[in-house]
Scaffold this motif. Structure first.
Motif, PDB file in Angstrom:
ATOM      1  N   GLY A 203      -2.329  21.819  -8.620  1.00 40.37           N
ATOM      2  CA  GLY A 203      -1.900  21.017  -7.486  1.00 40.37           C
ATOM      3  C   GLY A 203      -2.970  20.764  -6.452  1.00 40.37           C
ATOM      4  N   LYS A 204      -4.230  21.015  -6.805  1.00 46.08           N
ATOM      5  CA  LYS A 204      -5.314  20.832  -5.841  1.00 46.08           C
ATOM      6  C   LYS A 204      -5.299  19.446  -5.218  1.00 46.08           C
ATOM      7  CE  LYS A 204     -10.352  20.736  -5.418  1.00 46.08           C
ATOM      8  NZ  LYS A 204     -11.641  20.893  -6.143  1.00 46.08           N
ATOM      9  N   ASP A 205      -5.144  18.421  -6.059  1.00 43.28           N
ATOM     10  CA  ASP A 205      -5.172  17.041  -5.546  1.00 43.28           C
ATOM     11  C   ASP A 205      -4.049  16.797  -4.547  1.00 43.28           C
ATOM     12  OD1 ASP A 205      -7.341  16.528  -7.131  1.00 43.28           O
ATOM     13  OD2 ASP A 205      -6.193  15.551  -8.727  1.00 43.28           O
ATOM     14  N   TYR A 206      -2.896  17.453  -4.752  1.00 45.97           N
ATOM     15  CA  TYR A 206      -1.764  17.237  -3.867  1.00 45.97           C
ATOM     16  C   TYR A 206      -1.897  18.039  -2.571  1.00 45.97           C
ATOM     17  CZ  TYR A 206       0.060  15.038  -8.027  1.00 45.97           C
ATOM     18  OH  TYR A 206       0.212  14.223  -9.118  1.00 45.97           O
ATOM     19  N   TYR A 207      -2.470  19.241  -2.657  1.00 43.88           N
ATOM     20  CA  TYR A 207      -2.651  20.026  -1.437  1.00 43.88           C
ATOM     21  C   TYR A 207      -3.692  19.387  -0.512  1.00 43.88           C
ATOM     22  CZ  TYR A 207       0.345  23.608  -3.357  1.00 43.88           C
ATOM     23  OH  TYR A 207       1.444  24.272  -3.862  1.00 43.88           O
ATOM     24  N   GLU A 208      -4.580  18.566  -1.086  1.00 43.46           N
ATOM     25  CA  GLU A 208      -5.552  17.847  -0.255  1.00 43.46           C
ATOM     26  C   GLU A 208      -4.875  16.780   0.605  1.00 43.46           C
ATOM     27  OE1 GLU A 208      -8.494  16.340  -2.916  1.00 43.46           O
ATOM     28  OE2 GLU A 208      -9.535  18.273  -3.106  1.00 43.46           O
ATOM     29  N   LEU A 209      -3.635  16.420   0.244  1.00 45.24           N
ATOM     30  CA  LEU A 209      -2.888  15.429   1.030  1.00 45.24           C
ATOM     31  C   LEU A 209      -2.144  16.075   2.197  1.00 45.24           C
ATOM     32  CD1 LEU A 209      -1.337  13.333  -1.892  1.00 45.24           C
ATOM     33  CD2 LEU A 209      -3.292  12.711  -0.464  1.00 45.24           C
ATOM     34  N   GLU A 210      -2.087  17.412   2.237  1.00 49.44           N
ATOM     35  CA  GLU A 210      -1.400  18.123   3.315  1.00 49.44           C
ATOM     36  C   GLU A 210      -1.903  17.644   4.677  1.00 49.44           C
ATOM     37  OE1 GLU A 210       1.230  20.881   5.010  1.00 49.44           O
ATOM     38  OE2 GLU A 210       0.904  20.756   2.847  1.00 49.44           O
ATOM     39  N   GLY A 211      -0.983  17.250   5.557  1.00 47.69           N
ATOM     40  CA  GLY A 211      -1.342  16.801   6.895  1.00 47.69           C
ATOM     41  C   GLY A 211      -1.719  15.339   7.006  1.00 47.69           C
ATOM     42  N   THR A 212      -1.719  14.604   5.876  1.00 46.12           N
ATOM     43  CA  THR A 212      -2.052  13.179   5.913  1.00 46.12           C
ATOM     44  C   THR A 212      -1.033  12.421   6.752  1.00 46.12           C
ATOM     45  OG1 THR A 212      -3.098  13.256   3.734  1.00 46.12           O
ATOM     46  CG2 THR A 212      -2.383  11.091   4.529  1.00 46.12           C
TER      47      THR A 212
ATOM     48  N   ARG B 278       0.844  -1.202   0.000  1.00 45.10           N
ATOM     49  CA  ARG B 278       0.000   0.000   0.000  1.00 45.10           C
ATOM     50  C   ARG B 278       0.875   1.247   0.000  1.00 45.10           C
ATOM     51  NH1 ARG B 278      -5.400  -0.053   2.091  1.00 45.10           N
ATOM     52  NH2 ARG B 278      -6.209  -2.155   2.392  1.00 45.10           N
ATOM     53  N   CYS B 279       0.466   2.249  -0.753  1.00 46.41           N
ATOM     54  CA  CYS B 279       1.155   3.527  -0.734  1.00 46.41           C
ATOM     55  C   CYS B 279       1.145   4.085   0.683  1.00 46.41           C
ATOM     56  CB  CYS B 279       0.465   4.506  -1.690  1.00 46.41           C
ATOM     57  SG  CYS B 279       1.072   6.203  -1.597  1.00 46.41           S
ATOM     58  N   ALA B 280       2.305   4.553   1.141  1.00 44.69           N
ATOM     59  CA  ALA B 280       2.434   5.050   2.515  1.00 44.69           C
ATOM     60  C   ALA B 280       1.625   6.318   2.757  1.00 44.69           C
ATOM     61  CB  ALA B 280       3.902   5.320   2.826  1.00 44.69           C
ATOM     62  N   ILE B 281       1.219   6.999   1.675  1.00 41.86           N
ATOM     63  CA  ILE B 281       0.469   8.251   1.822  1.00 41.86           C
ATOM     64  C   ILE B 281      -1.014   8.067   1.519  1.00 41.86           C
ATOM     65  CG2 ILE B 281       0.176  10.583   0.882  1.00 41.86           C
ATOM     66  CD1 ILE B 281       3.194  10.683   0.496  1.00 41.86           C
ATOM     67  N   THR B 282      -1.336   7.419   0.402  1.00 40.32           N
ATOM     68  CA  THR B 282      -2.738   7.327  -0.027  1.00 40.32           C
ATOM     69  C   THR B 282      -3.403   5.989   0.276  1.00 40.32           C
ATOM     70  OG1 THR B 282      -2.196   6.477  -2.234  1.00 40.32           O
ATOM     71  CG2 THR B 282      -2.197   8.885  -1.930  1.00 40.32           C
TER      72      THR B 282
ATOM     73  N   VAL C 205       3.782  17.107   4.076  1.00 37.51           N
ATOM     74  CA  VAL C 205       3.919  18.549   3.891  1.00 37.51           C
ATOM     75  C   VAL C 205       4.108  18.797   2.396  1.00 37.51           C
ATOM     76  CG1 VAL C 205       5.231  20.620   4.469  1.00 37.51           C
ATOM     77  CG2 VAL C 205       5.038  18.759   6.149  1.00 37.51           C
ATOM     78  N   VAL C 206       3.279  19.684   1.813  1.00 38.00           N
ATOM     79  CA  VAL C 206       3.321  19.946   0.379  1.00 38.00           C
ATOM     80  C   VAL C 206       3.867  21.353   0.139  1.00 38.00           C
ATOM     81  CG1 VAL C 206       1.994  20.016  -1.769  1.00 38.00           C
ATOM     82  CG2 VAL C 206       1.314  18.447   0.070  1.00 38.00           C
TER      83      VAL C 206
ATOM     84  N   GLY D 206      13.427   3.708   3.148  1.00 35.99           N
ATOM     85  CA  GLY D 206      12.495   3.503   2.050  1.00 35.99           C
ATOM     86  C   GLY D 206      11.064   3.885   2.379  1.00 35.99           C
ATOM     87  N   LEU D 207      10.341   4.308   1.353  1.00 30.43           N
ATOM     88  CA  LEU D 207       8.899   4.574   1.436  1.00 30.43           C
ATOM     89  C   LEU D 207       8.248   3.969   0.202  1.00 30.43           C
ATOM     90  CD1 LEU D 207       8.535   8.356   2.425  1.00 30.43           C
ATOM     91  CD2 LEU D 207       7.946   6.385   3.832  1.00 30.43           C
ATOM     92  N   LEU D 208       7.103   3.337   0.357  1.00 33.16           N
ATOM     93  CA  LEU D 208       6.345   2.859  -0.796  1.00 33.16           C
ATOM     94  C   LEU D 208       5.361   3.957  -1.181  1.00 33.16           C
ATOM     95  CD1 LEU D 208       6.059   0.394  -2.655  1.00 33.16           C
ATOM     96  CD2 LEU D 208       4.083  -0.282  -1.282  1.00 33.16           C
ATOM     97  N   MET D 209       5.483   4.436  -2.417  1.00 33.88           N
ATOM     98  CA  MET D 209       4.692   5.586  -2.827  1.00 33.88           C
ATOM     99  C   MET D 209       4.120   5.384  -4.222  1.00 33.88           C
ATOM    100  SD  MET D 209       7.344   8.585  -1.599  1.00 33.88           S
ATOM    101  CE  MET D 209       6.122   9.863  -1.485  1.00 33.88           C
ATOM    102  N   ARG D 210       2.967   5.998  -4.456  1.00 37.38           N
ATOM    103  CA  ARG D 210       2.412   6.076  -5.803  1.00 37.38           C
ATOM    104  C   ARG D 210       3.434   6.789  -6.688  1.00 37.38           C
ATOM    105  NH1 ARG D 210      -3.004   9.015  -5.464  1.00 37.38           N
ATOM    106  NH2 ARG D 210      -1.765  10.784  -6.209  1.00 37.38           N
ATOM    107  N   SER D 211       3.526   6.404  -7.949  1.00 36.08           N
ATOM    108  CA  SER D 211       4.612   6.883  -8.805  1.00 36.08           C
ATOM    109  C   SER D 211       4.663   8.405  -8.924  1.00 36.08           C
ATOM    110  CB  SER D 211       4.500   6.252 -10.198  1.00 36.08           C
ATOM    111  OG  SER D 211       3.231   6.527 -10.777  1.00 36.08           O
ATOM    112  N   ASP D 212       3.497   9.078  -9.011  1.00 38.07           N
ATOM    113  CA  ASP D 212       3.532  10.538  -9.136  1.00 38.07           C
ATOM    114  C   ASP D 212       4.024  11.187  -7.843  1.00 38.07           C
ATOM    115  OD1 ASP D 212       1.147   9.654  -7.912  1.00 38.07           O
ATOM    116  OD2 ASP D 212       0.120  11.532  -8.390  1.00 38.07           O
ATOM    117  N   LEU D 213       3.648  10.612  -6.700  1.00 35.47           N
ATOM    118  CA  LEU D 213       4.112  11.143  -5.419  1.00 35.47           C
ATOM    119  C   LEU D 213       5.606  10.895  -5.236  1.00 35.47           C
ATOM    120  CD1 LEU D 213       1.132  10.086  -3.116  1.00 35.47           C
ATOM    121  CD2 LEU D 213       1.502  12.274  -4.269  1.00 35.47           C
ATOM    122  N   HIS D 214       6.058   9.761  -5.732  1.00 40.24           N
ATOM    123  CA  HIS D 214       7.485   9.456  -5.681  1.00 40.24           C
ATOM    124  C   HIS D 214       8.281  10.523  -6.434  1.00 40.24           C
ATOM    125  CE1 HIS D 214      10.897   6.346  -6.711  1.00 40.24           C
ATOM    126  NE2 HIS D 214      11.336   7.367  -5.994  1.00 40.24           N
TER     127      HIS D 214
END
Length: 313
Positions: free
Chosen positions: A278-287, A209-213, A266-267, A240-248
């Motif tokens: 970057g709306k989709d990425y700013y929604e991850l702020e604080g995750t 699983r992606c560590a963020i999403t 933090v974005v 290491g972190l497992l991340m979705r490719s765009d987040l990587h």
């Protein structure tokens, strides 16, 4: 320490032995039900060719056994699977299973993953132990502290010490094994991982699983280095972190980071400034970051601090 002498496909060995450098190998088994409990991480698996070539011809240090989809095994290890192409790998699996693999199938195989492998020239091959029965299908384990196992380890150790100096550098499993003289418990985690092993172990540590999403679609998940590999020059699971490719990609380029203490996303404002988006990425702020269960696999504060203060802008 234990040694496992594994019956090895001759073509698998020949391909690896023909290459100038091999950092890791996938000693795979075709069955989706295969298991492997003969070794602990850091112990030695030796390659014994099929009869009539009854010799031990090399080996590698055990890292982990996992069941993996064949496409993922190929994408991760490529020729380190002992074949030239994915098509060849699928054909060989079908041959051993005696069941065709359909074009849309992606079956699991048992993967015995080894680090720091070595492949000896013919004049260094070791005759198979006398008690190793020729009808053995998978292999046989030995204790290195006495008897046949001790004799075998002595012969192997002599050959390891004659290898290139790089294989006996500090922090390598080969050096640790030689210095132990075959006694005691192995290291908990192999110190010198290749890129493929790093990817698989990080993927497994984060439960795919992606560590963020939390994304679980394997083809878009990638193992990211927190402190850049160019800095550390090693593949370590705690880095290491497992991340979705765009987040990587954004992480590597400093557009997002992880707060070292809070372990939250933090974005950077640069996304909005440079791309007016970057709306989709700013929604991850604080995750809150999803972390591995195993303590040894959790990212270190030091690595997060390096990224936050040296990569993130």
């Amino acid at each position: 320490m234990r040694i496992f002498v594994a019956v090895t496909d001759n073509d698998w060995f020949t391909l690896h032995a023909s290459l100038d450098r091999v950092d890791e190998v996938n000693f795979w088994r075709p069955s989706p039900d295969a298991t492997f409990k003969a070794l602990q991480p850091g112990e030695l698996l030796l390659f014994k060719l099929h009869a009539p070539l009854n010799y031990v011809v090399g080996g590698g240090f055990f890292v982990r056994f996992l069941q993996l989809p064949v496409n993922l095994a190929w994408d991760t290890f490529k020729e380190a699977n002992g074949v030239r192409t994915l098509a060849e790998m699928r054909q060989r699996i079908a041959f051993y299973r005696r069941v065709p693999i359909l074009p849309n199938e992606n079956p699991n195989i048992g993967c015995i993953m080894l680090a720091e492998p070595f492949f000896w020239p013919k004049d260094a091959w070791i005759p198979c132990p006398n008690d190793f029965k020729l009808n053995t299908v998978q292999g046989k384990g030995y204790e290195t502290e006495s008897g046949v196992g001790r004799e075998l380890w002595t012969a192997v150790s002599e050959r390891i010490q004659k290898q290139l100096p790089a294989s006996l550098m500090p922090g390598t499993a080969a050096l640790a094994a030689v210095e132990s003289r075959g006694y005691g418990k192995p290291q908990i985690i192999l110190p010198r991982l290749g890129q493929g092993l790093f990817r698989i172990l990080v993927t497994d540590a984060y439960q795919r699983r992606c560590a963020i999403t939390g994304e679980r679609t394997l083809p878009v998940l990638e193992a990211a280095h927190i402190k850049p590999y160019t800095v550390v020059q090693r593949h370590e699971i705690s880095n290491g972190l497992l991340m979705r490719s765009d987040l990587h990609r954004l992480f590597d380029d400093g557009y997002l980071t992880i707060d070292p203490i809070e372990r939250r996303v933090v974005v950077s404002k640069r996304i909005r400034e440079e791309f007016e988006n970057g709306k989709d990425y700013y929604e991850l702020e604080g995750t809150q970051l999803r972390e591995p269960i195993e303590t040894w696999a959790k990212p270190s504060i030091e690595n997060f601090e390096f990224h936050a203060y040296n990569v993130f802008l």
